[in-house]
Design a protein around this motif. Sequence first.
Motif, PDB file in Angstrom:
ATOM      1  N   ASN A 272     -14.835   6.686  95.791  1.00 46.96           N
ATOM      2  CA  ASN A 272     -14.217   7.300  94.616  1.00 46.96           C
ATOM      3  C   ASN A 272     -15.203   7.352  93.447  1.00 46.96           C
ATOM      4  N   GLU A 273     -15.941   6.264  93.284  1.00 51.14           N
ATOM      5  CA  GLU A 273     -16.913   6.218  92.195  1.00 51.14           C
ATOM      6  C   GLU A 273     -17.996   7.281  92.393  1.00 51.14           C
ATOM      7  N   VAL A 274     -18.418   7.455  93.640  1.00 48.01           N
ATOM      8  CA  VAL A 274     -19.535   8.366  93.907  1.00 48.01           C
ATOM      9  C   VAL A 274     -19.106   9.835  93.890  1.00 48.01           C
ATOM     10  N   VAL A 275     -18.056  10.179  94.578  1.00 45.48           N
ATOM     11  CA  VAL A 275     -17.699  11.610  94.655  1.00 45.48           C
ATOM     12  C   VAL A 275     -16.336  11.977  94.057  1.00 45.48           C
ATOM     13  N   GLY A 276     -15.548  10.991  93.678  1.00 45.79           N
ATOM     14  CA  GLY A 276     -14.220  11.323  93.142  1.00 45.79           C
ATOM     15  C   GLY A 276     -13.293  11.784  94.258  1.00 45.79           C
ATOM     16  N   ILE A 277     -12.499  10.854  94.735  1.00 51.14           N
ATOM     17  CA  ILE A 277     -11.594  11.171  95.859  1.00 51.14           C
ATOM     18  C   ILE A 277     -10.280  11.717  95.297  1.00 51.14           C
ATOM     19  N   THR A 278      -9.761  12.768  95.930  1.00 52.82           N
ATOM     20  CA  THR A 278      -8.497  13.344  95.443  1.00 52.82           C
ATOM     21  C   THR A 278      -7.314  13.005  96.346  1.00 52.82           C
ATOM     22  N   GLY A 279      -7.610  12.514  97.547  1.00 55.24           N
ATOM     23  CA  GLY A 279      -6.507  12.188  98.445  1.00 55.24           C
ATOM     24  C   GLY A 279      -6.997  11.367  99.625  1.00 55.24           C
ATOM     25  N   LEU A 280      -6.054  10.715 100.278  1.00 59.64           N
ATOM     26  CA  LEU A 280      -6.403   9.846 101.407  1.00 59.64           C
ATOM     27  C   LEU A 280      -5.761  10.350 102.693  1.00 59.64           C
ATOM     28  N   ILE A 281      -6.488  10.154 103.790  1.00 59.12           N
ATOM     29  CA  ILE A 281      -5.900  10.374 105.115  1.00 59.12           C
ATOM     30  C   ILE A 281      -5.959   9.019 105.806  1.00 59.12           C
ATOM     31  N   LEU A 282      -4.816   8.482 106.131  1.00 59.43           N
ATOM     32  CA  LEU A 282      -4.768   7.160 106.755  1.00 59.43           C
ATOM     33  C   LEU A 282      -4.567   7.354 108.255  1.00 59.43           C
TER      34      LEU A 282
ATOM     35  N   GLY B 273      -1.005  -1.441 105.482  1.00 54.15           N
ATOM     36  CA  GLY B 273      -0.436  -1.832 104.190  1.00 54.15           C
ATOM     37  C   GLY B 273      -1.437  -1.833 103.044  1.00 54.15           C
ATOM     38  N   CYS B 274      -2.719  -2.029 103.355  1.00 53.58           N
ATOM     39  CA  CYS B 274      -3.714  -2.128 102.281  1.00 53.58           C
ATOM     40  C   CYS B 274      -3.820  -0.819 101.497  1.00 53.58           C
ATOM     41  N   VAL B 275      -3.368   0.269 102.129  1.00 54.61           N
ATOM     42  CA  VAL B 275      -3.454   1.544 101.419  1.00 54.61           C
ATOM     43  C   VAL B 275      -2.615   1.503 100.126  1.00 54.61           C
ATOM     44  N   VAL B 276      -1.609   0.632 100.101  1.00 52.26           N
ATOM     45  CA  VAL B 276      -0.779   0.493  98.889  1.00 52.26           C
ATOM     46  C   VAL B 276      -1.653  -0.012  97.729  1.00 52.26           C
ATOM     47  N   SER B 277      -2.568  -0.936  98.036  1.00 52.53           N
ATOM     48  CA  SER B 277      -3.491  -1.428  96.999  1.00 52.53           C
ATOM     49  C   SER B 277      -4.421  -0.316  96.540  1.00 52.53           C
ATOM     50  N   VAL B 278      -4.862   0.510  97.497  1.00 55.76           N
ATOM     51  CA  VAL B 278      -5.781   1.608  97.145  1.00 55.76           C
ATOM     52  C   VAL B 278      -5.071   2.583  96.202  1.00 55.76           C
ATOM     53  N   VAL B 279      -3.848   2.947  96.553  1.00 51.36           N
ATOM     54  CA  VAL B 279      -3.082   3.887  95.728  1.00 51.36           C
ATOM     55  C   VAL B 279      -2.813   3.275  94.352  1.00 51.36           C
ATOM     56  N   HIS B 280      -2.416   2.007  94.354  1.00 48.55           N
ATOM     57  CA  HIS B 280      -2.070   1.326  93.107  1.00 48.55           C
ATOM     58  C   HIS B 280      -3.296   1.171  92.204  1.00 48.55           C
ATOM     59  N   GLU B 281      -4.399   0.727  92.799  1.00 53.60           N
ATOM     60  CA  GLU B 281      -5.578   0.448  91.976  1.00 53.60           C
ATOM     61  C   GLU B 281      -6.308   1.714  91.541  1.00 53.60           C
ATOM     62  N   LEU B 282      -6.436   2.666  92.454  1.00 52.70           N
ATOM     63  CA  LEU B 282      -7.264   3.843  92.145  1.00 52.70           C
ATOM     64  C   LEU B 282      -6.438   5.076  91.784  1.00 52.70           C
ATOM     65  N   GLY B 283      -5.153   5.005  91.994  1.00 50.01           N
ATOM     66  CA  GLY B 283      -4.294   6.137  91.651  1.00 50.01           C
ATOM     67  C   GLY B 283      -4.535   7.368  92.512  1.00 50.01           C
ATOM     68  N   ILE B 284      -4.999   7.140  93.747  1.00 55.06           N
ATOM     69  CA  ILE B 284      -5.251   8.277  94.646  1.00 55.06           C
ATOM     70  C   ILE B 284      -4.105   8.354  95.661  1.00 55.06           C
ATOM     71  N   PRO B 285      -3.468   9.513  95.794  1.00 53.35           N
ATOM     72  CA  PRO B 285      -2.336   9.581  96.729  1.00 53.35           C
ATOM     73  C   PRO B 285      -2.758   9.705  98.194  1.00 53.35           C
ATOM     74  N   VAL B 286      -1.907   9.205  99.079  1.00 56.02           N
ATOM     75  CA  VAL B 286      -2.110   9.452 100.511  1.00 56.02           C
ATOM     76  C   VAL B 286      -1.541  10.838 100.781  1.00 56.02           C
ATOM     77  N   LYS B 287      -2.301  11.673 101.494  1.00 56.72           N
ATOM     78  CA  LYS B 287      -1.809  13.035 101.754  1.00 56.72           C
ATOM     79  C   LYS B 287      -1.393  13.225 103.211  1.00 56.72           C
ATOM     80  N   PHE B 288      -2.125  12.555 104.115  1.00 59.00           N
ATOM     81  CA  PHE B 288      -1.795  12.691 105.537  1.00 59.00           C
ATOM     82  C   PHE B 288      -1.887  11.346 106.232  1.00 59.00           C
ATOM     83  N   VAL B 289      -1.156  11.228 107.340  1.00 58.76           N
ATOM     84  CA  VAL B 289      -1.355  10.064 108.209  1.00 58.76           C
ATOM     85  C   VAL B 289      -1.682  10.559 109.616  1.00 58.76           C
ATOM     86  N   GLY B 290      -2.609   9.852 110.261  1.00 57.02           N
ATOM     87  CA  GLY B 290      -2.969  10.154 111.647  1.00 57.02           C
ATOM     88  C   GLY B 290      -2.223   9.193 112.548  1.00 57.02           C
TER      89      GLY B 290
END
Length: 303
Positions: free
Chosen positions: A244-254, A264-281
């Motif tokens: 996120n720091e290097v390129v600026g992430i706009t969304g996550l694919i888990l 579950g750790c993705v909850v910390s990522v969303v909470h801390e960085l404010g980046i939404p999850v967009k897709f799940v594999g």
Amino acid sequence: MLFILRVDVLAIESIGFEVLYNFKRALLVSDFGPKITIKIVEGLREDILAGKLKSGSEIKDALKRSVLELLTEKGDKTELQLGFRKPAVIMIVGVNGGGKTTSLVKISGKADLLFALLGKLAHKLKKEGVKVLMAAGDTFRAAATDQLVIWAERSGSEIVVAEGEKAKASSVLSQAVKRGKEQGFDVVLCDTSGRLHTNYSLMEELIACKKAVGKVVAGAPNEVLLVLDGTTGLNMLPQAREFNEVVGITGLILTKLDGSARGGCVVSVVHELGIPVKFVGVGEGLEDLQPFVAEAFIDAIFS
Ligand code: GDP
């Protein structure tokens, strides 16, 4: 009378705390990590003490609400934001083996989904659907390009690959976006080389890729999606911070939620960085990429 009431309250509290202890374990087993687990559990403990939560099912509902709040507090932008200009450019980044190339192929196979997500651009599109161009920007791993070429052949999609062994990823991507612009593609999906977030020269290459596509189409890339392997547990957070720091992430694919991983750790990522999850594999098949639905994700964890 007072004494009896006090005993009742104590009984409810001790049942509540036992339930809470079990949920705390469930959170830790699902990789929420100690920090966010404590935050959630302490909030629930206070509510139990204040008499707001009186049964196991009330505690469970409150727990789910807390997780939902953490996942949606910074907005709920789970849809792709692809803007109005054509082509929309999506870059997929992440560490090796997380599922970038597979996710890219899955997204390209979901023309209906992309079409629906294109919003206001959609009315300009032809009836046959979204015209997607793939860009084989993983110039580091030859097999990734071969994999994409095979998928492109199977799905009848078009693809831009590196010319020559020493071609730079940034020039492959910029060439693809140029072609996308000239030939009226709606979306250019850019694969990139897998890299450890601690490998700075490769991270610099990502910056070059981002700049290169932005030079061809103003505002590109519209989305930079970080693929996070659901089985990597708490490693997700430092990875996400660095990318996120290097390129600026706009969304996550888990990815890889089809196994035992709960992600579950993705909850910390969303909470801390404010980046939404967009897709799940949820598997290796083409249909195994789904739009992220927070409630379903939470239900799967606490089922
Ligand atoms: P990349 O290095 O990030 O491009 O990773 P790949 O796309 O090549 O994927 C690495 C491996 O993970 C491949 O064997 C994929 O089939 C597998 N994979 C990707 N996504 C998923 C998923 O959601 N579930 C499962 N079970 N496997 C996946």
